[in-house]
Scaffold this motif. Structure first.
Motif, short mmCIF file in Angstrom:
data_model
loop_
_atom_site.label_atom_id
_atom_site.label_comp_id
_atom_site.label_asym_id
_atom_site.label_seq_id
_atom_site.Cartn_x
_atom_site.Cartn_y
_atom_site.Cartn_z
N ARG A 196 0.90 -1.34 -0.12
CA ARG A 196 0.52 -0.31 -0.64
C ARG A 196 1.17 1.20 -0.10
O ARG A 196 2.24 1.15 0.74
CB ARG A 196 -1.43 0.11 0.97
N ASP A 226 -4.74 -1.86 -3.12
CA ASP A 226 -6.45 -1.14 -2.40
C ASP A 226 -6.88 -1.94 -3.70
O ASP A 226 -8.08 -2.80 -4.03
CB ASP A 226 -6.84 -1.01 -1.45
N ALA A 229 -6.67 -4.61 -5.60
CA ALA A 229 -6.90 -6.56 -4.86
C ALA A 229 -8.11 -6.53 -3.93
O ALA A 229 -8.39 -7.87 -3.91
CB ALA A 229 -6.24 -5.85 -3.08
N SER A 230 -8.80 -4.99 -3.97
CA SER A 230 -10.26 -5.54 -4.67
C SER A 230 -11.52 -5.34 -5.38
O SER A 230 -12.48 -5.84 -4.95
CB SER A 230 -10.97 -4.05 -2.75
N VAL A 231 -10.99 -4.59 -6.12
CA VAL A 231 -11.74 -4.10 -7.17
C VAL A 231 -11.64 -4.65 -8.49
O VAL A 231 -12.20 -5.16 -9.02
CB VAL A 231 -12.17 -2.45 -7.11
N GLY A 233 -9.56 -6.76 -9.16
CA GLY A 233 -8.37 -8.37 -9.03
C GLY A 233 -6.75 -8.81 -9.84
O GLY A 233 -6.39 -9.31 -9.69
N HIS A 311 -6.86 -13.94 -3.30
CA HIS A 311 -7.98 -12.53 -3.56
C HIS A 311 -9.21 -12.87 -1.82
O HIS A 311 -9.95 -12.95 -2.39
CB HIS A 311 -8.38 -13.02 -4.57
N THR A 313 -9.69 -10.30 -0.94
CA THR A 313 -10.68 -9.15 -0.47
C THR A 313 -11.55 -8.85 -1.46
O THR A 313 -12.35 -7.67 -2.18
CB THR A 313 -10.37 -8.12 -0.17
N TRP A 314 -11.60 -9.75 -2.86
CA TRP A 314 -11.72 -9.77 -4.54
C TRP A 314 -12.90 -11.32 -4.58
O TRP A 314 -11.96 -12.53 -3.90
CB TRP A 314 -11.02 -9.16 -5.74
N THR A 316 -15.77 -12.13 -3.36
CA THR A 316 -15.45 -12.72 -1.46
C THR A 316 -16.65 -13.60 -1.46
O THR A 316 -16.39 -13.95 -0.77
CB THR A 316 -15.36 -11.61 -0.59
N HIS A 347 -17.09 -12.32 -11.47
CA HIS A 347 -15.71 -11.72 -10.80
C HIS A 347 -15.47 -13.18 -10.45
O HIS A 347 -14.29 -13.77 -9.87
CB HIS A 347 -15.25 -11.10 -9.80
N LYS A 351 -12.58 -15.71 -10.73
CA LYS A 351 -11.25 -16.03 -9.42
C LYS A 351 -10.83 -17.17 -9.28
O LYS A 351 -9.82 -18.03 -9.43
CB LYS A 351 -12.19 -15.51 -8.20
#
Length: 525
Positions: A196, A226, A229-231, A233, A311, A313-314, A316, A347, A351
């Motif tokens: 980060r 972030d 990691a979250s939006v 992928g 993954h 936080t992506w 989930t 998603h 994943k």
């Protein structure tokens, strides 16, 4: 005192002393102020990062004295050794690992012809030796002063990333900027780690975005850890600092084989293979509509509750986890009822498909824990290509030849039941708990379709609807319906889940399966 770029022999200095002086100067980076600037940004130097990644004293550097041959734009006067990238190999927990690290102190880590040639050589060595490759990325992209030769250097990296895909593990660690075409190399590797605030990835930077679209965005807002990691992928894991990031890279390497011809490392465990898992009865509610955290189920089953989630936080609504069962590394794909009820969407399909492919490439058996209500309905999902993206997961499972075991924890409805490694698409062993429900759809929806005329004509439609729901459940959704038809190999006591899985994977350890002779399949894009 001679500078690192000075080849003039110091008076009284022999050839060995000169070599040591040159290498020492190259390792120091030549400019203490550049090191201070790197540290002021909260970033380590290339060699400090390598020291954190590899076992102490194990690093063997190659091409320390490589320099560029570019002319013009003042490049003749700036010819530092290493040319801005440190390359070599060492060990992680005693196993060979190849690594290259951009040195941002030299040309901002920008890639030129010599810089690229060093990386190409290292990638070829890693492939020849059959050992993992880790890239520590902190570079400003292509070196503008070298023009098209720098771009060609990236092409050589991309080609090798692709050629080595599924042959040796490739891990990209983003520790600084990565812009333009340079971002495609990490995207071609198996895992991407980011830190980060200090690492960003994007094809076009904020200035270009604003000029073209009028949108104002910061570097981190556009391509920070972030975000990816979250939006998007793009990034598998994000960290607050480089030390914790590199610690987890080491842990991931301990779970992966050196190459596709080997099995993942076995680690003996004190956790009994036949340990009862009575707590699972408390963790999973009997009501299929109630939420729970599938992570607790996984932790209860695997060795010592230790997991490495990919993954996290992506997407989930599906979990992808590496863990050990009786000392053997296992890849776990699981629906997550606590996120979107565990439904599959675009998603989640992407994943899980990517994770299944990685496991299959590196001989990691796959356990699928199923509790899925179906695919997510909606105009956005259909227009976004849920059919195509869902087919990616289906294709990945059907193509996988490693041992595959599925366990229906609670419910499995519709096409999502088939896609989640059902017996019909090639799972070696399909298991289920006594509370399982396998059906085309939930009882409520099915009753409304099948008995809609009876319900509409009744004096008390709701009472009739409830009665028909009970009839449908009793006829087609009882726990043993699938077992009676051979679609479930065994219905197991939840308290015996660990013991059953350990025994089943032990039986499958010698599995051999061949795919049809072909150049390659045409997977859904």
């Amino acid at each position: 005192m001679a500078t690192p770029t000075d080849t003039t022999e110091t008076a009284g200095e022999g050839p060995v002393e000169e070599l040591l002086r040159l290498k020492r100067g190259a390792r120091e980076g030549g400019d203490p102020a550049a090191t201070e600037r790197q540290h002021a940004k909260g970033k380590l130097t290339a060699r400090e990062r390598i020291d954190l990644l590899l076992d102490e004293g194990s690093f063997q550097e190659i091409e320390t004295l490589r320099r560029h041959r570019a002319t013009g734009f003042g490049m003749e006067a700036r010819k530092p050794y290493t040319d801005g990238v440190v390359t070599g190999w060492g060990t992680v927990e005693g196993r060979t690992v190849f690594v290259y690290a951009h040195d941002f102190r030299i040309f901002g880590g920008a890639l030129g012809e010599a810089h690229a040639a060093k990386i190409h050589k290292l990638m070829d060595l890693a492939a020849a030796a059959g050992a993992p490759l880790v890239s520590l990325n902190d570079g400003a992209g292509a070196r503008i002063q070298e023009g098209v030769t720098a771009l060609a250097g990236y092409g050589g990296i991309f080609q090798r990333n692709t050629r080595n895909s599924g042959v040796i593990p490739q891990i990209s660690v983003m520790l600084g900027p990565c812009a333009g075409g340079a971002a495609y190399s990490p995207a071609l590797t198996d895992f991407v780690f980011m830190v980060r605030e200090t690492s960003q990835m994007f094809i076009t930077g904020p200035d270009v975005v604003q000029a073209v679209t009028g949108e104002q965005v910061s570097q981190n807002g556009l391509g920070g850890a972030d975000v990816h990691a979250s939006v998007s992928g793009v990034c598998h894991l994000a960290y607050d600092d480089e030390e914790s990031c590199l610690t987890d890279v080491r842990y991931l390497l301990s779970l992966l084989p050196a190459n596709n011809r080997e099995l993942p490392p076995y680690v003996a465990t004190d956790d009994p293979a036949d340990r009862r898992t009575d707590r699972l009865l408390e963790l999973v509610p009997a009501d299929p509509g109630m939420s729970y955290d599938m992570r607790t189920v996984i932790e209860e089953v695997v060795d010592d509750g230790e997991t490495f989630e990919v993954h996290p936080t992506w997407a989930t609504n599906v979990l992808c986890v590496l863990a050990r069962l009786d000392g053997h590394v296992t890849g776990i794909v699981a629906n997550q009822p606590s996120a979107m009820a565990g439904v599959l969407d675009i998603h989640a399909s992407e994943k899980a498909a990517r994770f299944v492919q990685m496991c299959d490439a590196f001989n990691i058996p796959i356990l699928t824990l199923v509790d899925v209500p179906g695919f997510l309905p909606g105009v956005d999902q259909e227009h976004g290509g849920i059919i195509r993206h869902g087919a990616k997961l289906l294709y990945a499972y059907c193509n996988a030849t490693v041992p595959r075991v599925s366990l229906i924890v609670r419910k499995a409805y519709g096409g999502a039941y088939i896609v989640m490694d059902s017996r019909s698409i090639g799972a070696d062993v399909a298991l289920a708990w006594p509370s399982n429900e396998i059906a085309v759809m939930g009882a409520e929806g099915a009753a409304n379709v099948i008995f809609r005329r009876d319900i509409a004509a009744a004096d008390d439609p709701e009472a009739v609807r409830q009665q028909k729901i009970k009839e449908y459940k009793a006829e087609l959704m009882h726990p043993y319906y699938a077992a009676e038809r051979g679609l479930v190999d065994d219905v197991v006591d939840p308290a015996e889940t660990r013991a059953t899985l350990v025994a089943t994977f032990a039986m499958l350890r010698t599995k051999h399966a061949d795919l049809p002779s072909r150049k390659h399949g045409n997977a859904p894009a």
